[in-house]
Write a protein that holds these residues in place. Structure first.
Motif, PDB file in Angstrom:
ATOM      1  N   PHE A  66       5.549  -2.802   6.301  1.00 45.03           N
ATOM      2  CA  PHE A  66       4.248  -2.174   6.518  1.00 45.03           C
ATOM      3  C   PHE A  66       3.885  -2.231   7.997  1.00 45.03           C
ATOM      4  O   PHE A  66       3.432  -1.258   8.590  1.00 45.03           O
ATOM      5  CB  PHE A  66       3.187  -2.888   5.671  1.00 45.03           C
ATOM      6  CG  PHE A  66       1.845  -2.220   5.728  1.00 45.03           C
ATOM      7  CD1 PHE A  66       1.632  -1.033   5.038  1.00 45.03           C
ATOM      8  CD2 PHE A  66       0.817  -2.761   6.470  1.00 45.03           C
ATOM      9  CE1 PHE A  66       0.403  -0.402   5.101  1.00 45.03           C
ATOM     10  CE2 PHE A  66      -0.414  -2.138   6.532  1.00 45.03           C
ATOM     11  CZ  PHE A  66      -0.624  -0.960   5.840  1.00 45.03           C
ATOM     12  N   GLY A  67       4.146  -3.392   8.601  1.00 45.42           N
ATOM     13  CA  GLY A  67       3.883  -3.534  10.028  1.00 45.42           C
ATOM     14  C   GLY A  67       4.684  -2.539  10.845  1.00 45.42           C
ATOM     15  O   GLY A  67       4.183  -1.967  11.813  1.00 45.42           O
ATOM     16  N   GLN A  68       5.906  -2.296  10.412  1.00 40.53           N
ATOM     17  CA  GLN A  68       6.744  -1.336  11.126  1.00 40.53           C
ATOM     18  C   GLN A  68       6.148   0.066  11.060  1.00 40.53           C
ATOM     19  O   GLN A  68       6.153   0.800  12.051  1.00 40.53           O
ATOM     20  CB  GLN A  68       8.131  -1.354  10.490  1.00 40.53           C
ATOM     21  CG  GLN A  68       9.154  -0.591  11.276  1.00 40.53           C
ATOM     22  CD  GLN A  68      10.207  -0.021  10.361  1.00 40.53           C
ATOM     23  OE1 GLN A  68      10.606  -0.640   9.388  1.00 40.53           O
ATOM     24  NE2 GLN A  68      10.650   1.177  10.670  1.00 40.53           N
ATOM     25  N   ALA A  69       5.589   0.419   9.883  1.00 39.63           N
ATOM     26  CA  ALA A  69       4.974   1.739   9.750  1.00 39.63           C
ATOM     27  C   ALA A  69       3.779   1.865  10.691  1.00 39.63           C
ATOM     28  O   ALA A  69       3.616   2.879  11.387  1.00 39.63           O
ATOM     29  CB  ALA A  69       4.544   1.969   8.305  1.00 39.63           C
ATOM     30  N   VAL A  70       2.949   0.811  10.727  1.00 39.01           N
ATOM     31  CA  VAL A  70       1.786   0.830  11.614  1.00 39.01           C
ATOM     32  C   VAL A  70       2.241   0.950  13.068  1.00 39.01           C
ATOM     33  O   VAL A  70       1.707   1.735  13.851  1.00 39.01           O
ATOM     34  CB  VAL A  70       0.938  -0.445  11.414  1.00 39.01           C
ATOM     35  CG1 VAL A  70      -0.181  -0.510  12.445  1.00 39.01           C
ATOM     36  CG2 VAL A  70       0.377  -0.472  10.010  1.00 39.01           C
ATOM     37  N   PHE A  71       3.285   0.202  13.407  1.00 45.20           N
ATOM     38  CA  PHE A  71       3.812   0.244  14.773  1.00 45.20           C
ATOM     39  C   PHE A  71       4.275   1.657  15.126  1.00 45.20           C
ATOM     40  O   PHE A  71       4.016   2.154  16.226  1.00 45.20           O
ATOM     41  CB  PHE A  71       4.977  -0.735  14.895  1.00 45.20           C
ATOM     42  CG  PHE A  71       5.638  -0.728  16.232  1.00 45.20           C
ATOM     43  CD1 PHE A  71       5.068  -1.397  17.307  1.00 45.20           C
ATOM     44  CD2 PHE A  71       6.818  -0.037  16.432  1.00 45.20           C
ATOM     45  CE1 PHE A  71       5.664  -1.374  18.547  1.00 45.20           C
ATOM     46  CE2 PHE A  71       7.430  -0.005  17.673  1.00 45.20           C
ATOM     47  CZ  PHE A  71       6.851  -0.676  18.735  1.00 45.20           C
ATOM     48  N   THR A  72       4.949   2.316  14.171  1.00 51.23           N
ATOM     49  CA  THR A  72       5.441   3.672  14.434  1.00 51.23           C
ATOM     50  C   THR A  72       4.273   4.617  14.717  1.00 51.23           C
ATOM     51  O   THR A  72       4.327   5.415  15.656  1.00 51.23           O
ATOM     52  CB  THR A  72       6.243   4.188  13.235  1.00 51.23           C
ATOM     53  OG1 THR A  72       7.227   3.220  12.915  1.00 51.23           O
ATOM     54  CG2 THR A  72       6.900   5.495  13.553  1.00 51.23           C
ATOM     55  N   VAL A  73       3.231   4.510  13.884  1.00 52.85           N
ATOM     56  CA  VAL A  73       2.077   5.390  14.093  1.00 52.85           C
ATOM     57  C   VAL A  73       1.472   5.132  15.462  1.00 52.85           C
ATOM     58  O   VAL A  73       1.156   6.068  16.216  1.00 52.85           O
ATOM     59  CB  VAL A  73       1.043   5.174  12.972  1.00 52.85           C
ATOM     60  CG1 VAL A  73      -0.241   5.914  13.294  1.00 52.85           C
ATOM     61  CG2 VAL A  73       1.604   5.632  11.652  1.00 52.85           C
ATOM     62  N   TRP A  74       1.344   3.846  15.822  1.00 59.91           N
ATOM     63  CA  TRP A  74       0.804   3.514  17.138  1.00 59.91           C
ATOM     64  C   TRP A  74       1.697   4.102  18.233  1.00 59.91           C
ATOM     65  O   TRP A  74       1.210   4.691  19.208  1.00 59.91           O
ATOM     66  CB  TRP A  74       0.702   1.992  17.296  1.00 59.91           C
ATOM     67  CG  TRP A  74       0.394   1.587  18.691  1.00 59.91           C
ATOM     68  CD1 TRP A  74      -0.831   1.591  19.298  1.00 59.91           C
ATOM     69  CD2 TRP A  74       1.342   1.150  19.673  1.00 59.91           C
ATOM     70  NE1 TRP A  74      -0.704   1.194  20.598  1.00 59.91           N
ATOM     71  CE2 TRP A  74       0.614   0.917  20.862  1.00 59.91           C
ATOM     72  CE3 TRP A  74       2.722   0.940  19.667  1.00 59.91           C
ATOM     73  CZ2 TRP A  74       1.234   0.472  22.033  1.00 59.91           C
ATOM     74  CZ3 TRP A  74       3.338   0.513  20.825  1.00 59.91           C
ATOM     75  CH2 TRP A  74       2.605   0.276  21.980  1.00 59.91           C
ATOM     76  N   ALA A  75       3.011   3.964  18.070  1.00 58.31           N
ATOM     77  CA  ALA A  75       3.934   4.457  19.095  1.00 58.31           C
ATOM     78  C   ALA A  75       3.805   5.967  19.256  1.00 58.31           C
ATOM     79  O   ALA A  75       3.810   6.488  20.376  1.00 58.31           O
ATOM     80  CB  ALA A  75       5.374   4.089  18.722  1.00 58.31           C
ATOM     81  N   VAL A  76       3.642   6.674  18.126  1.00 56.73           N
ATOM     82  CA  VAL A  76       3.534   8.135  18.212  1.00 56.73           C
ATOM     83  C   VAL A  76       2.234   8.542  18.895  1.00 56.73           C
ATOM     84  O   VAL A  76       2.204   9.446  19.735  1.00 56.73           O
ATOM     85  CB  VAL A  76       3.632   8.747  16.802  1.00 56.73           C
ATOM     86  CG1 VAL A  76       3.232  10.198  16.827  1.00 56.73           C
ATOM     87  CG2 VAL A  76       5.041   8.605  16.292  1.00 56.73           C
ATOM     88  N   MET A  77       1.142   7.834  18.540  1.00 50.90           N
ATOM     89  CA  MET A  77      -0.143   8.164  19.182  1.00 50.90           C
ATOM     90  C   MET A  77      -0.071   7.895  20.678  1.00 50.90           C
ATOM     91  O   MET A  77      -0.567   8.679  21.488  1.00 50.90           O
ATOM     92  CB  MET A  77      -1.269   7.347  18.544  1.00 50.90           C
ATOM     93  CG  MET A  77      -1.659   7.834  17.175  1.00 50.90           C
ATOM     94  SD  MET A  77      -2.973   6.806  16.523  1.00 50.90           S
ATOM     95  CE  MET A  77      -3.270   7.622  14.960  1.00 50.90           C
ATOM     96  N   THR A  78       0.564   6.786  21.042  1.00 54.80           N
ATOM     97  CA  THR A  78       0.693   6.467  22.463  1.00 54.80           C
ATOM     98  C   THR A  78       1.533   7.516  23.174  1.00 54.80           C
ATOM     99  O   THR A  78       1.196   7.979  24.269  1.00 54.80           O
ATOM    100  CB  THR A  78       1.328   5.076  22.620  1.00 54.80           C
ATOM    101  OG1 THR A  78       0.581   4.158  21.836  1.00 54.80           O
ATOM    102  CG2 THR A  78       1.325   4.640  24.070  1.00 54.80           C
ATOM    103  N   LEU A  79       2.618   7.900  22.505  1.00 57.06           N
ATOM    104  CA  LEU A  79       3.471   8.952  23.078  1.00 57.06           C
ATOM    105  C   LEU A  79       2.653  10.226  23.274  1.00 57.06           C
ATOM    106  O   LEU A  79       2.721  10.869  24.339  1.00 57.06           O
ATOM    107  CB  LEU A  79       4.649   9.217  22.136  1.00 57.06           C
ATOM    108  CG  LEU A  79       5.601  10.328  22.545  1.00 57.06           C
ATOM    109  CD1 LEU A  79       6.468   9.857  23.706  1.00 57.06           C
ATOM    110  CD2 LEU A  79       6.484  10.751  21.391  1.00 57.06           C
ATOM    111  N   ALA A  80       1.849  10.570  22.252  1.00 52.27           N
ATOM    112  CA  ALA A  80       1.027  11.775  22.357  1.00 52.27           C
ATOM    113  C   ALA A  80       0.084  11.656  23.546  1.00 52.27           C
ATOM    114  O   ALA A  80      -0.085  12.611  24.319  1.00 52.27           O
ATOM    115  CB  ALA A  80       0.235  11.980  21.066  1.00 52.27           C
TER     116      ALA A  80
END
Lengths: 350, 331
Positions: B8-22
């Motif tokens: 679950f933490g990995q999923a949250v991290f991915t979303v954060w990474a994508v938003m940061t990338l955006a």
């Protein structure tokens, strides 16, 4: 750890004991450079060649791909480039031998457009496949072998990229980095961004089983540097998988590239298969039977190269299949037992 | 349990990474959308200051803020569901996406579900009748079909079934002149409109059947099957409990990758069928250089995939007890 070179033939040790350890036996036959070259040729050229020659899929795959390579090299010089109002509008295929595949609604020769887009497509395909495999293998091998913190970091990066859907990411990057992707090599690299992660994960899981094999353990016990273990012990065992996946990556790179050209997302200077598809679509070729050939020619060009790549991947699977190898190394083409079908692992289904 | 939390933490991290990338793509790149926006809008306004305020309205990023302040503001806005304002569509990005999400998810989930169900059944039958005409025919079909990109298939299906035979609508996602809601004509119309996109996705998923076939054949040669037969278990039990289960488990990885690539493929499909889902709007945004909508669509599609993969992963852990237990020493 460092064996003393002068100690090579000594059997009487300083403590007086006679040593007969298997670790100190040297080969009674010296392997010359010629033998080594011969062994290399046998392993990497003669046996694969013998297997490939017997496999219709390999022959067909190579034949198809050579046609494309010929089109991309010699064909460009034989077929002169086309321009608007080169011929009559929307001429059907096989009607006029000056324009064998017909013309577009602006009178451009479809054959010439198809041929002249081959070189850039081939370069893009090669660059994309190489980038995908290089990055994917590096991440997979290092993460799988090293374990610990390095694995956590690399795997997290891999997982993030697996979770990001490839095509949207490429579209965003292509739109924002428009100025940097003006050549086929850069474009291939951009498309690889979407493809490497799946391969990295698959390779990592293979390395996880390899890392505890005895030959890797002994290399580690001998204190060989990690780079040596990875490149000389692990990588050769992954080569079959990597090569097959490189061919499959080439196919998905082409599919993705044509899709993006079709969507009008990628910048282009000259016509290519995807742009042709897009132009035909927007010229209403879907409901104008007179323009069907304009759609069909690029479709056939894409599917043709993909069939060639798939056949090649399937036959490469056989080249690396130990059972097929053993048969051909004996140098005889005995009755071929029905092999279990090629299990080409599809990393990227588009 | 621990593994689930990590996943679950990995999923949250991915979303954060994508938003940061955006965020970084929107603000930090040379020639980035924010600067381009200000440069385009600024001269038309009396007060150049207004351009910066407009940038904040449209993209949640005020170009005058220092980068860390802009980043925090951006993330807070995103977490509140505020993805800015579309330039070309005259609506908020969140509203457009909220309207589009159900349609894409509807089409994609059916395509994935039907594709895998058909693939698994076909593969199992092929393995059962290994070497028969049926096996050879389907293997050949799957090989050829994987060499045709799904969008080429979609175009061919569109020509044949929509333009020539008139069996299906050529574009759109819902019937005209029918009230939306849980009534039969509307629901049938929606299915009618989704049929061709779903069909063109799943016709191309021949890979699943080939993988299933290979897996089943490998399982059929295993020793535990011989033991099961010696124990006198019923053929049915062996087929379902032993062969099917062990053959399907390794396909989970393929399913996961398929989810990601199918949501990506939805972009092309929705464009071809003018199906107004997330991908359709994303392409419209790219054409109009409507960056807020484009980045919003990208973020939302990624989040959809992350959630789909999270669900798939967590259920996989339920099916396969071996999943998630990984304890290795580091070299």
């Amino acid at each position: 750890m460092n064996p003393d070179p002068t100690d090579g033939s000594a059997t009487v040790r300083s403590d007086g004991g006679m040593v007969d350890s298997p670790f100190e036996t040297t080969s009674s036959v010296e392997e010359t450079r010629g033998d080594r070259i011969d062994r290399f040729l046998e392993g990497f050229v003669r046996t694969p060649w013998s297997i490939l020659r017997d496999d219709w899929r390999a022959v067909a795959g190579f034949a198809i791909l050579s046609v494309y390579v010929l089109l991309g090299t010699a064909g460009v010089y034989l077929v002169e480039p086309t321009h608007p109002a080169h011929g009559p509008r929307l001429l059907g295929p096989f009607e006029n031998w000056q324009f064998p595949l017909g013309t577009t609604s602006s009178g451009r020769d479809i054959l010439a457009m198809t041929v002249h887009s081959t070189p850039s497509i081939l370069v893009m395909m090669a660059s994309g496949a190489i980038f995908t495999v290089a990055v994917g293998t590096f991440f997979g091998v290092v993460a799988g072998y090293k374990g610990g913190m390095i694995d956590t970091v690399l795997s997290t990066i891999t997982d993030v990229f697996i979770n990001i859907p490839g095509l949207p990411l490429v579209i965003v990057l292509a739109t924002l980095l428009e100025e940097w992707i003006n050549n086929p090599v850069a474009l291939g690299a951009l498309l690889a961004v979407a493809a490497w992660a799946g391969l990295a994960r698959a390779i990592r899981s293979q390395v996880l089983t390899l890392r505890s094999e005895s030959f890797v353990e002994s290399a580690r016990a001998m204190d060989l540097p990690t780079r040596w273990v990875l490149s000389r012990e692990i990588l050769p065992h992954l080569m079959p998988y990597v090569v097959v996946n490189m061919v499959n990556a080439a196919r998905s790179i082409i599919f993705a590239a044509v899709a993006l050209y079709f969507l009008g997302v990628l910048p282009f200077s000259d016509s290519n298969w995807g742009v042709m598809l897009s132009n035909a679509y927007h010229a209403g070729a879907l409901y104008r039977p007179a323009a069907y050939h304009w759609l069909l020619v690029p479709m056939i060009a894409i599917s043709g190269i993909a069939i060639g790549l798939i056949l090649l991947a399937q036959s490469l699977d056989r080249v690396f299949n130990p059972r097929a190898r053993a048969r051909h190394e004996r140098g005889s083409g005995d009755a071929i037992e029905p092999d279990s079908e090629a299990e080409t692992t599809q990393m990227t289904q588009v | 349990m621990n593994w689930k939390i990590r996943r679950f933490g990995q999923a949250v991290f991915t979303v954060w990474a994508v938003m940061t990338l955006a965020f970084f793509l929107t603000r930090m790149m040379p020639g980035n959308p924010v600067d381009a926006f200000v440069a385009r809008v600024g001269p038309e306004l009396d007060n150049p200051q207004e351009a910066y305020e407009l940038a904040e309205v449209y993209m949640n990023i005020n170009p005058q803020d220092p980068i860390h302040v802009a980043y925090v503001d951006y993330m807070i806005a995103m977490l509140q569901g505020d993805m800015g304002q579309s330039i070309s569509q005259n609506a908020s990005v969140a509203a457009i996406m909220g309207d589009a999400i159900p349609w894409t998810v509807f089409v994609m989930s059916w395509a994935i579900f039907i594709g895998f169900a058909v693939g698994i059944s076909l593969g199992a039958l092929m393995a059962y009748w290994e070497g028969s005409k049926f096996d050879v025919a389907i293997t050949g079909y799957a090989t050829i079909i994987t060499s045709i990109p799904f969008y080429v298939l979609a175009l061919l299906l569109l020509i044949t079934f929509a333009y020539r035979l008139n069996w299906f609508p050529t574009s759109g996602r819902r019937p005209e002149g029918v009230e939306a809601g849980f009534n039969l004509p509307f629901m049938l119309g929606v299915i009618h409109h989704a049929a061709l996109p779903v069909f063109s996705m799943f016709v191309g998923s021949g890979v699943a059947s080939l993988t299933m076939r290979g897996n089943s054949i490998r399982v059929l040669g295993e020793d535990y099957l011989r033991v099961a037969r010696l124990r006198g278990l019923a053929d049915r039990t062996i087929a379902v409990r032993y062969v099917a289960r062990n053959a399907i488990l390794p396909m989970y990885t393929g399913l996961m990758i398929a989810i990601g690539s199918m949501f990506g493929g939805a972009i092309v499909l929705e464009e071809i069928f003018s199906y107004r889902g997330m991908g359709y709007y994303m392409i419209q945004a790219v054409r109009a250089r409507d960056y807020p909508l484009m980045m919003g669509a990208f973020t939302v599609i990624t989040i959809a995939v992350v959630i789909a993969l999270l669900i798939a992963d967590l259920t996989y852990g339920k099916i396969d007890p071996r999943a998630g237990s990984e304890n290795r020493e580091a070299f």
